[in-house]
Design an enzyme around this catalytic site. Structure first.
Site, PDB file in Angstrom:
ATOM      1  N   LYS A  39      51.419 -48.729  -4.659  1.00 21.51           N
ATOM      2  CA  LYS A  39      50.388 -49.638  -4.920  1.00 21.51           C
ATOM      3  C   LYS A  39      49.205 -48.950  -5.812  1.00 21.51           C
ATOM      4  O   LYS A  39      48.830 -49.603  -6.772  1.00 21.51           O
ATOM      5  CB  LYS A  39      49.704 -49.977  -3.623  1.00 21.51           C
ATOM      6  CG  LYS A  39      48.417 -50.884  -3.549  1.00 21.51           C
ATOM      7  CD  LYS A  39      47.541 -51.027  -2.209  1.00 21.51           C
ATOM      8  CE  LYS A  39      46.682 -49.652  -2.288  1.00 21.51           C
ATOM      9  NZ  LYS A  39      45.787 -49.754  -1.365  1.00 21.51           N
ATOM     10  N   ASP A  53      48.369 -54.799  -1.865  1.00 21.29           N
ATOM     11  CA  ASP A  53      47.672 -54.495  -0.909  1.00 21.29           C
ATOM     12  C   ASP A  53      47.721 -55.397   0.349  1.00 21.29           C
ATOM     13  O   ASP A  53      48.619 -56.136   0.450  1.00 21.29           O
ATOM     14  CB  ASP A  53      45.985 -54.205  -1.255  1.00 21.29           C
ATOM     15  CG  ASP A  53      45.305 -55.416  -1.732  1.00 21.29           C
ATOM     16  OD1 ASP A  53      46.105 -56.651  -1.739  1.00 21.29           O
ATOM     17  OD2 ASP A  53      44.271 -55.681  -1.627  1.00 21.29           O
TER      18      ASP A  53
END
Length: 328
Positions: A196, A214
Site C-alpha cells: 500500500k 487502504d
C-alpha cells in the site's frame, strides 16, 4: 313439574313460580367468562405491537435486499459499471490527490508510514517538525530515537513508528544512496513499507500507476461488489483487472476521497451520494437527502474542486431518491 332457571336470582323454580332453593352455578360460569373478555380487550394492542414489529422486520429485510448485488451480473456489465462509477467520482473530485503533505519522495514515504492508524491531518501537523529537524534520510538515520519519539507522539504508536522511519532511513542511506527507489520490489524491502505504502509512493512521487488498498478502498469496492475478496493483495489484483493500468492511481484517489467524505464506514450518506443509482449497497445508510447531506464530511472542512450536486439532483420525478442498480 316444569323446572326453569330464573336468570335474575340464579335459582331454579317450578312451573307454578315456587322457588326450588337449588342455586344455579351461574356465578362460576361468569367468572370463567371474565378472562375471555379481558383477553378480548387486550388483543387489539397486542396485535398492534405485533404489526409494528413485523413492519420493522420488513423494513430491515428490504434494506438488506437492496444491498445485494445485481443478480447474475456479467463480467462485461461489472466492468462497465465500475468504470462509470470512476468517471462519476472523477467529476465530483476532479482534484483528488494524496492528502499527505510532502515535497519529495523521502517525505512522502515517511509520511505514509506515519499515517497508519491515524489521520492525514494529524500527520500533516507532525511532519513539519520532523522534517525541519531531519530533512534527509541520513539525518533521520542518525537521530536519537527518544527525540524522534517525542515528535511522533501525537501520531500514536510512536515507538513502533519511530523504529520504522529510522530503519527505513538507514536502509535508504546504506542501500540506495540516500534516494527513495522507484521500484516496487525495492520499496517493500524498507522497514514499515508494504505494498500500500509502496503504491502511494510510486503513483504520486514517480508517476507510476498503482492501486492503494487502504481501509476506505477495501470497504467501498466490496460495497460496490467489484470483488468479494478480503485480502488486500487479492483486492488489488481483482480491481486492477477492471481498469486500464493508466487509471489506477487516480482511481485510488477517487475511491479514498469518496470513502472519507460520503461513503462512511458506520453511516454512509446514501441519500446524497452521486453514484447511488450505480451502487448495489444503496440503503445501508441514510437515504433521506437532507439528512444525508448532514453526514457529508467535506461540509465541515471543505476540499478544493468539489462539485457535488445539490440533493435534488439525485431525486427521481416523484421526489424520491433515484432507485439503486438492480432494485425493482
Amino acid at each position: 313439574m316444569v323446572v326453569r332457571r330464573d336468570s335474575a336470582v340464579g335459582e331454579q323454580s317450578s312451573g307454578d313460580g315456587k322457588k326450588t332453593g337449588k342455586p344455579v352455578k351461574k356465578v362460576a360460569r361468569a367468572k370463567k367468562a371474565a378472562p375471555a373478555k379481558k383477553a378480548a380487550e387486550v388483543a387489539p394492542s397486542a396485535a398492534e405491537a405485533a404489526t409494528k414489529t413485523a413492519t420493522k422486520a420488513a423494513t430491515k429485510a428490504a434494506a438488506k435486499a437492496v444491498a445485494k448485488a445485481p443478480a447474475q451480473e456479467s463480467r462485461t456489465a461489472l466492468v462497465r459499471r465500475a468504470r462509470r462509477i470512476n468517471r462519476e467520482l472523477a467529476e465530483v473530485y476532479p482534484y483528488a490527490h494524496p492528502e499527505l503533505d510532502f515535497e519529495n519522495p523521502f517525505q512522502l514515504v515517511v509520511a505514509t508510514v506515519l499515517s497508519a492508524q491515524t489521520t492525514d491531518l494529524r500527520v500533516n501537523q507532525t511532519t513539519p517538525a520532523l522534517f525541519g529537524k531531519y530533512p534527509t534520510p541520513e539525518d533521520l538515520a542518525a537521530a536519537n530515537p527518544e527525540e524522534v519519539e517525542d515528535i511522533l507522539r501525537p501520531c500514536g504508536f510512536f515507538r513502533a513508528k519511530t523504529k520504522s522511519v529510522i530503519g527505513l532511513s538507514k536502509a535508504l542511506a546504506e542501500d540506495f544512496g540516500g534516494e527513495v527507489p522507484g521500484r516496487l520490489e525495492d520499496l517493500v524491502k524498507l522497514p514499515g513499507v508494504g505494498r500500500k505504502t509502496a503504491f502511494v509512493v510510486l503513483g504520486n512521487a514517480f508517476g507510476r500507476p498503482g492501486i492503494t488498498v487502504d481501509t476506505h478502498f477495501q470497504r467501498l469496492v466490496r460495497r460496490w461488489r467489484w470483488t468479494d475478496q478480503t485480502d488486500p493483495d487479492k483486492i488489488e489484483a481483482a480491481v486492477g483487472a477492471l481498469f486500464p493500468k493508466s487509471e489506477w492511481t487516480d482511481l485510488s484517489h477517487h475511491v479514498i476521497w469518496h470513502g472519507r467524505r460520503i461513503c462512511h464506514a458506520r453511516k454512509p450518506a446514501c441519500g446524497a451520494c452521486p453514484i447511488a443509482p450505480l451502487c448495489p449497497a444503496y440503503g445501508e445508510g441514510e437515504t433521506d437527502p437532507e439528512k444525508a447531506r448532514k453526514l457529508l464530511k467535506y461540509e465541515k472542512g471543505g476540499f478544493p474542486g468539489q462539485r457535488l450536486k445539490p440533493p435534488q439532483a439525485y431525486l427521481d420525478a416523484g421526489g424520491k431518491p433515484a432507485p439503486p442498480l438492480g432494485a425493482a
